[in-house]
Motif scaffolding. Structure first.
Motif, PDB file in Angstrom:
ATOM      1  N   LYS A  37       0.816  -1.218   0.000  1.00  0.00           N
ATOM      2  CA  LYS A  37       0.000   0.000   0.000  1.00  0.00           C
ATOM      3  C   LYS A  37       0.847   1.265   0.000  1.00  0.00           C
ATOM      4  O   LYS A  37       0.402   2.308  -0.475  1.00  0.00           O
TER       5      LYS A  37
ATOM      6  N   ASN B 291      -4.484  -3.019  -7.257  1.00  0.00           N
ATOM      7  CA  ASN B 291      -3.190  -3.445  -7.792  1.00  0.00           C
ATOM      8  C   ASN B 291      -3.307  -3.916  -9.232  1.00  0.00           C
ATOM      9  O   ASN B 291      -2.571  -3.465 -10.101  1.00  0.00           O
TER      10      ASN B 291
ATOM     11  N   THR C  16       2.053  -9.353  -1.342  1.00  0.00           N
ATOM     12  CA  THR C  16       1.553  -8.016  -1.058  1.00  0.00           C
ATOM     13  C   THR C  16       1.795  -7.535   0.375  1.00  0.00           C
ATOM     14  O   THR C  16       1.814  -6.336   0.628  1.00  0.00           O
TER      15      THR C  16
ATOM     16  N   SER D 159     -10.578   0.159   5.491  1.00  0.00           N
ATOM     17  CA  SER D 159      -9.482  -0.782   5.285  1.00  0.00           C
ATOM     18  C   SER D 159      -9.736  -2.142   5.905  1.00  0.00           C
ATOM     19  O   SER D 159     -10.404  -2.258   6.934  1.00  0.00           O
ATOM     20  N   THR D 160      -9.166  -3.158   5.252  1.00  0.00           N
ATOM     21  CA  THR D 160      -9.071  -4.466   5.901  1.00  0.00           C
ATOM     22  C   THR D 160      -7.791  -4.510   6.744  1.00  0.00           C
ATOM     23  O   THR D 160      -7.442  -5.544   7.277  1.00  0.00           O
TER      24      THR D 160
ATOM     25  N   ASN E  17      -4.325  -3.061   5.942  1.00  0.00           N
ATOM     26  CA  ASN E  17      -3.065  -2.545   5.416  1.00  0.00           C
ATOM     27  C   ASN E  17      -3.163  -1.101   4.929  1.00  0.00           C
ATOM     28  O   ASN E  17      -2.224  -0.320   5.112  1.00  0.00           O
ATOM     29  N   THR E  18      -4.273  -0.761   4.298  1.00  0.00           N
ATOM     30  CA  THR E  18      -4.415   0.627   3.848  1.00  0.00           C
ATOM     31  C   THR E  18      -4.388   1.559   5.048  1.00  0.00           C
ATOM     32  O   THR E  18      -3.760   2.623   5.014  1.00  0.00           O
TER      33      THR E  18
ATOM     34  N   GLY F 169      -8.427  -8.140  -4.358  1.00  0.00           N
ATOM     35  CA  GLY F 169      -9.372  -7.752  -3.313  1.00  0.00           C
ATOM     36  C   GLY F 169     -10.246  -6.645  -3.868  1.00  0.00           C
ATOM     37  O   GLY F 169     -11.247  -6.878  -4.538  1.00  0.00           O
ATOM     38  N   ASN F 170      -9.798  -5.397  -3.621  1.00  0.00           N
ATOM     39  CA  ASN F 170     -10.505  -4.249  -4.182  1.00  0.00           C
ATOM     40  C   ASN F 170     -10.054  -3.974  -5.613  1.00  0.00           C
ATOM     41  O   ASN F 170     -10.526  -3.047  -6.247  1.00  0.00           O
ATOM     42  N   LEU F 171      -9.084  -4.726  -6.079  1.00  0.00           N
ATOM     43  CA  LEU F 171      -8.604  -4.731  -7.466  1.00  0.00           C
ATOM     44  C   LEU F 171      -7.842  -3.473  -7.869  1.00  0.00           C
ATOM     45  O   LEU F 171      -7.742  -3.158  -9.063  1.00  0.00           O
TER      46      LEU F 171
HETATM   47  N1  F0G Z   1      -2.991  -8.234  -0.373  1.00  0.00           N
HETATM   48  C1  F0G Z   1      -2.981  -7.529   0.748  1.00  0.00           C
HETATM   49  C2  F0G Z   1      -1.967  -7.866   1.782  1.00  0.00           C
HETATM   50  C3  F0G Z   1      -3.911  -6.469   0.944  1.00  0.00           C
HETATM   51  O1  F0G Z   1      -3.877  -5.768   2.058  1.00  0.00           O
HETATM   52  C4  F0G Z   1      -4.848  -6.210  -0.055  1.00  0.00           C
HETATM   53  C5  F0G Z   1      -5.847  -5.162   0.101  1.00  0.00           C
HETATM   54  C6  F0G Z   1      -4.816  -6.989  -1.211  1.00  0.00           C
HETATM   55  C7  F0G Z   1      -3.879  -7.976  -1.348  1.00  0.00           C
HETATM   56  C8  F0G Z   1      -5.759  -6.755  -2.326  1.00  0.00           C
HETATM   57  O2  F0G Z   1      -5.302  -5.729  -3.139  1.00  0.00           O
HETATM   58  O3  F0G Z   1      -7.333  -4.338  -3.220  1.00  0.00           O
HETATM   59  O4  F0G Z   1      -5.438  -3.962  -4.780  1.00  0.00           O
HETATM   60  O5  F0G Z   1      -6.867  -5.982  -5.009  1.00  0.00           O
HETATM   61  N2  F0G Z   1      -6.076  -4.581   1.189  1.00  0.00           N
HETATM   62  C9  F0G Z   1      -6.950  -3.427   1.316  1.00  0.00           C
HETATM   63  C10 F0G Z   1      -6.789  -2.804   2.674  1.00  0.00           C
HETATM   64  C11 F0G Z   1      -8.315  -3.622   0.879  1.00  0.00           C
HETATM   65  O6  F0G Z   1      -7.728  -2.163   3.153  1.00  0.00           O
HETATM   66  O7  F0G Z   1      -5.725  -2.890   3.261  1.00  0.00           O
HETATM   67  P1  F0G Z   1      -6.295  -4.950  -4.104  1.00  0.00           P
END
Ligand code: F0G
Length: 460
Positions: A127, A259, A410, A150-151, A153-154, A255-257
Motif C-alpha cells: 500500500k 493493484n 503483497t 481498510s481491511t 493494510n491501507t 481484493g478491491n482490485l
Molecule cells: N494483499 C494484501 C496484503 C492487501 O492488504 C490487499 C488489500 C490486497 C492484497 C488486495 O489488493 O485491493 O489492490 O486488489 N487490502 C486493502 C486494505 C483492501 O484495506 O488494506 P487490491
C-alpha cells in the motif's frame, strides 16, 4: 501549479465519459458519468526516458530522497506532481527473489518462479507505493484531513504517512472482527483516529466514501486515481529485477482490485511509450469466499468490451448477492471484499494483459503462504493466494513449466501472526494433506534435560 500540470489531467475511464478534470481537483469518480477516474498524461509534451535502463542511474544518487524512493525513482512515469511537493518516506525498497523452492511447489522449472516482496515497505505492505502518491496529491490540494476504509493494510499505510510527515491527520474506518492484529496495532500506534464500524469492509468503504463526500475529507482508498499511479511502480521494479525483461506471467491476489488495475495501466503506458515490446499475462487470484471477480469474469463472461462492460450483469450479480445476504468470508482477511471498487479498471487490465482469474480456497492460500515461509522471506495469508493461484494455473496447464512467473507478495509475514501460528499448530480441516501441508508445530517437551536431549538426537 507547475509547468507539468497543464499536461496532466483526470478523465473517466469509459469512452462514454470524455470529461476531463484538472490535476488539482479532488475527485474519486467522474461527477457526470460516475465512472472511475484515471490520471492521464500528454506524454509527447513530457520528458520520458528513451529506455527503462535510464532509471537505473538513480541508484548512484540515492542521497536524494526522490531517487532513494522505489516509487519516485520512476517519477517521469507518474509525472503528476511538482518534485518539491512529493511526499516520500523511503517506500518501494522491495526485492524480487528467485525461489526454486517455491517454484517446485508451483510446478515450475528451476529459475522460473520469482517472488516480489512488497511486504518490505515501511508499513509492511504494497500500500505504501500508492499512499506516497495519494499523500503527494493530498499535499498538492492542501488537504488537512484524510481518511480510508481498510481491511488493515491501507489504514496502516495511511497512518504511517500521516504520522511521519505530520502533513495531515487521518481517520481510518475498519470493519468489526476480522482485522489482523498486526495491522490494527499499526493504525493505533501511528496515531490514526480509528473507527470500528459494526459491519464488514464493504460497509466501511461505503460509509467512508459518503463521509468524505459530505465533509470534504481527502479519500485515500484505491478509488483515488493518484494512489494507483504509485502502485504502477511495483511493475517497474519487477521489470528492473528481471534486467528489464518482460516475464510471461504476473500473478496477484485480488481484493478491491487496485493493484491489478494499476499493473494493467503500467503496461498499457509502457507499450504506448515504446519502453517494452510485449505485455505479460495477468492472473488475478480471488479467495473462494470473496470471489466476485472470478464469478463475473470466468463464470459469467463479463469483459471490458472497449470500455462498455455489461453493467446489467454486474447489477444483477450484486442484487442476487444482497438478496441472499452473501457476505465475503475468508481467512485471508486482506482480500475479504465482495464489492471490488476497481472492477471496471481491472477488466481493462485483464483485457490488455490477456488475463485470467482464479479462485483458491483458504486451505490452498495457507499452504501457499507456508511455502513462501519455508522457502522465502514469508508473507501474510492474502499474498499466499498468488502462489496458490500460480500452482492451480500450472496444474490446469494454463501456465507452462518453463514460463517465467512473478508472484506478487503483497504483505509482510508479521502482519497476521494468528493465521500463521494457527496453521502450524492445528490440523486445518481435519484432513491435512501431507503432500501439500508444511505445518511445523512446536514440539512440546517436559522441563527435563534428558528428554530434551532425546528429541535433539532425532535431528542429528
Ligand atoms: N494483499 C494484501 C496484503 C492487501 O492488504 C490487499 C488489500 C490486497 C492484497 C488486495 O489488493 O485491493 O489492490 O486488489 N487490502 C486493502 C486494505 C483492501 O484495506 O488494506 P487490491
Amino acid at each position: 501549479m507547475t509547468a507539468t500540470a497543464e499536461y496532466v489531467f483526470q478523465t473517466g475511464i469509459s469512452p462514454a465519459s470524455r470529461e476531463t478534470y484538472a490535476v488539482d481537483e479532488t475527485l474519486t469518480h467522474c461527477p457526470v458519468s460516475h465512472d472511475l477516474l484515471d490520471v492521464q498524461y500528454e506524454w509527447d509534451k513530457l520528458p520520458v526516458p528513451s529506455s527503462l535502463r535510464e532509471f537505473e542511474r538513480r541508484w548512484s544518487s540515492r542521497r536524494n530522497p526522490l531517487d532513494f524512493s522505489g516509487v519516485w525513482r520512476f517519477r517521469e512515469l507518474l509525472p503528476f506532481a511538482p518534485p518539491e511537493q512529493i511526499v516520500t518516506i523511503g517506500e518501494g525498497q522491495t526485492i524480487l527473489q528467485q525461489s526454486d523452492y517455491v517454484g517446485k511447489y508451483v510446478g515450475l522449472n528451476d529459475g522460473c518462479l520469482h517472488l516480489q516482496y512488497e511486504g518490505l515497505n515501511p508499513s509492511g505492505s504494497f500500500k505504501d507505493n500508492g499512499m506516497t502518491a495519494a499523500s503527494t496529491h493530498a499535499r498538492m490540494v492542501g488537504a488537512k484531513l484524510s481518511a480510508c476504509a481498510s481491511t488493515g493494510n491501507t489504514s496502516a499505510s495511511l497512518a504511517i504517512y500521516a504520522g511521519v510527515t505530520q502533513l495531515f491527520r487521518c481517520l481510518v474506518f475498519v470493519g468489526s472482527g476480522k482485522i489482523a492484529y498486526g495491522k490494527l496495532s499499526q493504525a493505533l500506534d501511528y496515531g490514526a483516529k480509528t473507527l470500528q464500524i459494526e459491519g464488514d469492509f464493504d460497509d466501511a468503504l461505503m460509509q467512508v466514501r459518503a463521509v468524505c463526500d459530505e465533509a470534504g475529507i481527502y479519500l485515500c482508498n484505491s478509488v483515488n486515481p493518484f494512489r494507483l499511479e504509485g502502485q504502477k511502480t511495483i511493475m517497474y521494479r519487477v521489470l528492473e529485477g528481471l534486467g528489464w525483461e518482460v516475464p510471461d506471467w504476473i500473478v496477484v491476489p485480488g481484493g478491491n482490485l487496485g493493484n491489478s488495475s494499476a499493473f494493467g495501466k503500467a503496461f498499457i503506458e509502457l507499450m504506448q511509450l515504446g519502453l517494452i515490446d510485449r505485455i505479460p499475462r495477468l492472473a488475478v487470484i480471488n479467495a473462494a469466499g470473496a470471489n466476485t471477480l472470478y464469478e463475473l469474469y470466468e463464470q459469467q463472461g463479463l469483459r471490458w468490451n472497449d470500455g462498455r462492460p455489461d453493467q446489467a450483469l454486474i447489477d444483477a450479480f450484486y442484487a442476487d448477492m444482497d438478496a441472499k445476504n452473501r457476505r465475503a468470508n475468508t481467512l485471508a482477511s486482506a482480500i475479504e471484499i465482495n464489492r471490488p471498487v476497481n472492477l471496471t479498471k481491472c477488466l481493462r487490465a485483464l483485457d490488455a494483459c490477456d488475463g485470467v482469474v482464479r479462485e483458491v480456497t483458504d486451505e490452498e492460500i495457507l499452504h501457499g503462504k507456508a511455502q513462501v515461509g519455508a522457502g522465502g522471506f514469508g508473507c501474510e495469508p492474502a499474498s499466499g493466494a498468488s502462489v496458490a493461484g500460480a500452482r492451480l494455473l500450472r496444474q490446469q496447464g494454463v501456465i507452462a513449466p518453463s514460463d517465467r512467473v512473478v508472484c506478487i507478495l503483497t504483505g509482510h509475514q508479521l502482519k497476521d501472526p494468528t493465521a500463521t501460528v494457527n496453521y502450524h499448530t492445528a490440523d486445518l480441516d481435519g484432513s491435512a494433506d501431507s503432500a501439500v501441508s508444511s505445518a511445523n508445530p512446536p514440539i512440546v517437551v517436559p522441563n527435563d534435560f534428558d528428554r530434551i536431549m532425546e528429541i535433539i538426537r532425532q535431528f542429528e
